[in-house]
Scaffold this motif. Sequence first.
Motif, short mmCIF file in Angstrom:
data_model
loop_
_atom_site.label_atom_id
_atom_site.label_comp_id
_atom_site.label_asym_id
_atom_site.label_seq_id
_atom_site.Cartn_x
_atom_site.Cartn_y
_atom_site.Cartn_z
N LEU A 1 0.83 -1.20 0.00
CA LEU A 1 0.00 0.00 0.00
C LEU A 1 0.86 1.25 0.00
O LEU A 1 0.58 2.21 -0.73
N SER A 2 1.94 1.26 0.77
CA SER A 2 2.84 2.42 0.79
C SER A 2 3.48 2.64 -0.58
O SER A 2 3.59 3.78 -1.03
N ALA A 3 3.89 1.56 -1.23
CA ALA A 3 4.47 1.67 -2.57
C ALA A 3 3.45 2.23 -3.54
O ALA A 3 3.76 3.14 -4.32
N LEU A 4 2.23 1.72 -3.50
CA LEU A 4 1.20 2.20 -4.41
C LEU A 4 0.86 3.67 -4.15
O LEU A 4 0.66 4.44 -5.09
N ALA B 1 1.39 6.45 -6.93
CA ALA B 1 0.20 7.19 -7.36
C ALA B 1 0.43 8.69 -7.21
O ALA B 1 0.02 9.48 -8.08
N ASN B 2 1.07 9.11 -6.13
CA ASN B 2 1.35 10.53 -5.92
C ASN B 2 2.35 11.07 -6.93
O ASN B 2 2.38 12.27 -7.18
N SER B 3 3.16 10.21 -7.51
CA SER B 3 4.17 10.61 -8.49
C SER B 3 3.68 10.48 -9.92
O SER B 3 4.40 10.82 -10.85
N HIS B 4 2.49 9.97 -10.11
CA HIS B 4 1.94 9.68 -11.45
C HIS B 4 1.94 10.94 -12.31
O HIS B 4 1.59 11.99 -11.82
N ASN C 1 17.46 -0.45 -16.74
CA ASN C 1 18.34 -0.75 -15.63
C ASN C 1 18.89 0.55 -15.08
O ASN C 1 19.70 1.17 -15.76
N PRO C 2 18.48 1.04 -13.95
CA PRO C 2 17.54 0.41 -13.01
C PRO C 2 16.09 0.58 -13.48
O PRO C 2 15.76 1.52 -14.21
N ALA C 3 15.27 -0.33 -13.02
CA ALA C 3 13.87 -0.36 -13.44
C ALA C 3 13.08 0.80 -12.84
O ALA C 3 13.35 1.25 -11.74
N GLY C 4 12.11 1.27 -13.61
CA GLY C 4 11.18 2.28 -13.14
C GLY C 4 9.78 1.68 -13.12
O GLY C 4 9.47 0.78 -13.90
N TYR C 5 8.95 2.18 -12.23
CA TYR C 5 7.60 1.65 -12.08
C TYR C 5 6.60 2.80 -12.08
O TYR C 5 6.89 3.89 -11.61
N ARG C 6 5.40 2.54 -12.61
CA ARG C 6 4.30 3.48 -12.49
C ARG C 6 3.00 2.70 -12.56
O ARG C 6 2.97 1.53 -12.97
N LEU C 7 1.92 3.35 -12.12
CA LEU C 7 0.62 2.69 -12.14
C LEU C 7 0.18 2.43 -13.56
O LEU C 7 0.43 3.26 -14.45
N LYS D 1 -7.14 5.97 -11.30
CA LYS D 1 -8.29 6.54 -10.58
C LYS D 1 -8.56 5.80 -9.27
O LYS D 1 -8.99 6.40 -8.29
N GLU D 2 -8.30 4.50 -9.23
CA GLU D 2 -8.50 3.71 -8.01
C GLU D 2 -7.60 4.19 -6.87
O GLU D 2 -7.97 4.13 -5.71
N PHE D 3 -6.42 4.69 -7.21
CA PHE D 3 -5.44 5.06 -6.19
C PHE D 3 -5.28 6.56 -6.02
O PHE D 3 -4.49 7.01 -5.21
#
Length: 81
Positions: free
Chosen positions: A15-18, A22-25, A64-70, A76-78
């Motif tokens: 949940l903290s990661a999400l 989400a705040n960085s989206h 490398n290094p990997a990046g993540y996003r929703l 909208k869910e988060f």
Amino acid sequence: MSKRMSMGDNFETRLSALRHIANSHPKWVGRTELSKTLKGTVRTHQRTLQELVELGYLECDRCNPAGYRLVKGKFKEFQGL
């Protein structure tokens, strides 16, 4: 001997990661940036992010290094987290 995370800790880490992502989206967020806000070890963070990709909440840019996003359909869910 390593300490295993409890189900509650694992949920809170996800949940903290999400929340952070989400705040960085729509920006891509790296594991190093997330490690500053999450509990646990580096390996725990890597495993958590991979689980969230497999569950369909995050996408990984495979750099490398990997990046993540929703995933776009999940934003909208988060938004209110």
